[in-house]
Scaffold this motif. Sequence first.
Motif, short mmCIF file in Angstrom:
data_model
loop_
_atom_site.label_atom_id
_atom_site.label_comp_id
_atom_site.label_asym_id
_atom_site.label_seq_id
_atom_site.Cartn_x
_atom_site.Cartn_y
_atom_site.Cartn_z
N ASN A 23 0.85 -1.18 0.00
CA ASN A 23 0.00 0.00 0.00
C ASN A 23 0.89 1.23 0.00
OD1 ASN A 23 -1.83 2.16 1.23
ND2 ASN A 23 -3.22 0.45 0.88
N LYS A 24 0.43 2.32 -0.59
CA LYS A 24 1.25 3.53 -0.66
C LYS A 24 1.41 4.21 0.70
CE LYS A 24 1.21 4.88 -5.45
NZ LYS A 24 1.02 6.01 -6.35
N GLY A 90 -1.69 19.35 8.80
CA GLY A 90 -2.45 18.90 7.64
C GLY A 90 -2.14 17.49 7.20
N VAL A 91 -1.80 16.62 8.14
CA VAL A 91 -1.41 15.26 7.79
C VAL A 91 -2.49 14.52 6.99
CG1 VAL A 91 -2.18 14.08 9.92
CG2 VAL A 91 -0.20 13.22 8.65
N TYR A 96 -4.30 11.10 2.47
CA TYR A 96 -5.38 10.76 1.55
C TYR A 96 -5.15 11.35 0.15
CZ TYR A 96 -7.58 8.85 5.64
OH TYR A 96 -7.84 8.09 6.76
N SER A 97 -3.89 11.68 -0.15
CA SER A 97 -3.55 12.28 -1.44
C SER A 97 -3.37 11.25 -2.55
CB SER A 97 -2.26 13.08 -1.31
OG SER A 97 -1.16 12.21 -1.06
N ILE A 113 -3.97 7.04 11.13
CA ILE A 113 -3.49 6.17 10.05
C ILE A 113 -4.68 5.58 9.30
CG2 ILE A 113 -2.17 4.08 9.51
CD1 ILE A 113 -0.43 6.40 10.52
N PRO A 114 -4.70 5.72 7.97
CA PRO A 114 -5.79 5.12 7.19
C PRO A 114 -5.82 3.60 7.36
CG PRO A 114 -4.56 6.69 5.85
CD PRO A 114 -3.79 6.49 7.12
#
Length: 135
Positions: A23-24, A90-91, A96-97, A113-114
Amino acid sequence: MEVTFSLDQIQEVAEQILAQNPNKILLFNGEMGAGKTTLIKQLCKSLGIEDATSSPTFSLVNEYQTNDNQTVYHFDFYRLNHETEALDMGVDDYLYSGNWCFIEWSEKIPSLIPNEHSVITIELLPDGKRLLKLV
């Protein structure tokens, strides 16, 4: 993936990691001195970043561009005292970019963390080699 390696094999290990299609959002766990930053530098190089890379300990995040115009963010949250400090910078926008996010000391921001992420754990072995696990 699990591999034991010495630092002179780090380029091969970085390429093996990328071949696994992680995952990125990539979290790096390990004690200080285990080689997290060294591995991240090699991953950046393997992704096509030619600029010098360094740990963002004081700036919290460094941004790099690959040869094919991908963006890579390298975070070091060691100095954070509270998750709100990461939110203030702004993490969420970074995470989510859709870009690569290499995160050291992610345990400082556990609720941010996603769900979709990969984890690399590096353990320094008594003989100086490293044990790396990617999940």
